[in-house]
Design a protein around this motif. Structure first.
Motif, PDB file in Angstrom:
ATOM      1  N   MET A  80       0.822  -1.190   0.000  1.00 25.41           N
ATOM      2  CA  MET A  80       0.000   0.000   0.000  1.00 25.41           C
ATOM      3  C   MET A  80       0.869   1.257   0.000  1.00 25.41           C
ATOM      4  O   MET A  80       0.568   2.232  -0.690  1.00 25.41           O
ATOM      5  CB  MET A  80      -0.902  -0.026   1.244  1.00 25.41           C
ATOM      6  N   LYS A  81       1.971   1.229   0.751  1.00 30.26           N
ATOM      7  CA  LYS A  81       2.869   2.372   0.797  1.00 30.26           C
ATOM      8  C   LYS A  81       3.501   2.618  -0.574  1.00 30.26           C
ATOM      9  O   LYS A  81       3.693   3.769  -0.977  1.00 30.26           O
ATOM     10  CB  LYS A  81       3.965   2.150   1.837  1.00 30.26           C
ATOM     11  N   PHE A  82       3.843   1.534  -1.262  1.00 34.78           N
ATOM     12  CA  PHE A  82       4.460   1.674  -2.579  1.00 34.78           C
ATOM     13  C   PHE A  82       3.491   2.288  -3.578  1.00 34.78           C
ATOM     14  O   PHE A  82       3.885   3.086  -4.438  1.00 34.78           O
ATOM     15  CB  PHE A  82       4.954   0.312  -3.092  1.00 34.78           C
ATOM     16  N   LEU A  83       2.231   1.944  -3.487  1.00 36.42           N
ATOM     17  CA  LEU A  83       1.214   2.500  -4.378  1.00 36.42           C
ATOM     18  C   LEU A  83       1.070   4.001  -4.154  1.00 36.42           C
ATOM     19  O   LEU A  83       1.042   4.781  -5.122  1.00 36.42           O
ATOM     20  CB  LEU A  83      -0.135   1.793  -4.146  1.00 36.42           C
ATOM     21  N   ILE A  84       1.032   4.431  -2.929  1.00 38.08           N
ATOM     22  CA  ILE A  84       0.915   5.856  -2.615  1.00 38.08           C
ATOM     23  C   ILE A  84       2.172   6.595  -3.069  1.00 38.08           C
ATOM     24  O   ILE A  84       2.093   7.675  -3.655  1.00 38.08           O
ATOM     25  CB  ILE A  84       0.661   6.059  -1.106  1.00 38.08           C
ATOM     26  N   LEU A  85       3.339   6.012  -2.828  1.00 41.01           N
ATOM     27  CA  LEU A  85       4.599   6.612  -3.255  1.00 41.01           C
ATOM     28  C   LEU A  85       4.647   6.743  -4.776  1.00 41.01           C
ATOM     29  O   LEU A  85       5.066   7.774  -5.315  1.00 41.01           O
ATOM     30  CB  LEU A  85       5.773   5.776  -2.747  1.00 41.01           C
ATOM     31  N   PHE A  86       4.186   5.719  -5.474  1.00 38.47           N
ATOM     32  CA  PHE A  86       4.160   5.744  -6.936  1.00 38.47           C
ATOM     33  C   PHE A  86       3.221   6.840  -7.444  1.00 38.47           C
ATOM     34  O   PHE A  86       3.555   7.571  -8.378  1.00 38.47           O
ATOM     35  CB  PHE A  86       3.727   4.372  -7.478  1.00 38.47           C
ATOM     36  N   ILE A  87       2.072   6.987  -6.834  1.00 31.88           N
ATOM     37  CA  ILE A  87       1.107   8.014  -7.247  1.00 31.88           C
ATOM     38  C   ILE A  87       1.691   9.411  -7.015  1.00 31.88           C
ATOM     39  O   ILE A  87       1.564  10.296  -7.856  1.00 31.88           O
ATOM     40  CB  ILE A  87      -0.238   7.836  -6.498  1.00 31.88           C
ATOM     41  N   ILE A  88       2.353   9.610  -5.892  1.00 38.05           N
ATOM     42  CA  ILE A  88       2.967  10.916  -5.602  1.00 38.05           C
ATOM     43  C   ILE A  88       4.056  11.232  -6.614  1.00 38.05           C
ATOM     44  O   ILE A  88       4.127  12.345  -7.150  1.00 38.05           O
ATOM     45  CB  ILE A  88       3.515  10.943  -4.157  1.00 38.05           C
ATOM     46  N   LEU A  89       4.908  10.262  -6.912  1.00 33.61           N
ATOM     47  CA  LEU A  89       5.985  10.487  -7.896  1.00 33.61           C
ATOM     48  C   LEU A  89       5.418  10.754  -9.292  1.00 33.61           C
ATOM     49  O   LEU A  89       5.919  11.624 -10.013  1.00 33.61           O
ATOM     50  CB  LEU A  89       6.934   9.289  -7.924  1.00 33.61           C
ATOM     51  N   ALA A  90       4.385  10.024  -9.676  1.00 35.12           N
ATOM     52  CA  ALA A  90       3.770  10.234 -10.993  1.00 35.12           C
ATOM     53  C   ALA A  90       3.161  11.628 -11.075  1.00 35.12           C
ATOM     54  O   ALA A  90       3.273  12.305 -12.101  1.00 35.12           O
ATOM     55  CB  ALA A  90       2.716   9.171 -11.243  1.00 35.12           C
ATOM     56  N   THR A  91       2.541  12.094 -10.012  1.00 35.82           N
ATOM     57  CA  THR A  91       1.946  13.429  -9.985  1.00 35.82           C
ATOM     58  C   THR A  91       3.032  14.500 -10.129  1.00 35.82           C
ATOM     59  O   THR A  91       2.871  15.460 -10.893  1.00 35.82           O
ATOM     60  CB  THR A  91       1.164  13.651  -8.679  1.00 35.82           C
ATOM     61  N   ILE A  92       4.134  14.336  -9.439  1.00 37.62           N
ATOM     62  CA  ILE A  92       5.243  15.296  -9.541  1.00 37.62           C
ATOM     63  C   ILE A  92       5.802  15.319 -10.957  1.00 37.62           C
ATOM     64  O   ILE A  92       6.066  16.388 -11.512  1.00 37.62           O
ATOM     65  CB  ILE A  92       6.340  14.960  -8.507  1.00 37.62           C
ATOM     66  N   LEU A  93       5.969  14.161 -11.567  1.00 36.89           N
ATOM     67  CA  LEU A  93       6.488  14.102 -12.941  1.00 36.89           C
ATOM     68  C   LEU A  93       5.538  14.773 -13.930  1.00 36.89           C
ATOM     69  O   LEU A  93       5.975  15.481 -14.845  1.00 36.89           O
ATOM     70  CB  LEU A  93       6.749  12.651 -13.350  1.00 36.89           C
TER      71      LEU A  93
END
Length: 53
Positions: free
Chosen positions: A1-14
């Motif tokens: 679950m943490k990895f999914l949230i981290l991935f979403i945050i990184l994708a949003t920044i990109l």
């Protein structure tokens, strides 16, 4: 679950950075000088440059 949230945050920044870069490129393209280049030739009599006819 943490990895999914981290991935979403990184994708949003990109995505935000990508849009910011596009906006910056669009802004710099507007500043390009759009005057046309005039071809010059040397007048044999006066030895001065003049526009080609």
């Amino acid at each position: 679950m943490k990895f999914l949230i981290l991935f979403i945050i990184l994708a949003t920044i990109l995505i935000i950075l990508k849009f910011a870069k596009k906006k910056q490129d669009k802004f710099s393209d507007n500043k390009v000088n759009k005057e046309s280049v005039i071809d010059l030739e040397i007048d044999p009599k006066t030895k001065e440059y003049k526009p080609k006819d």
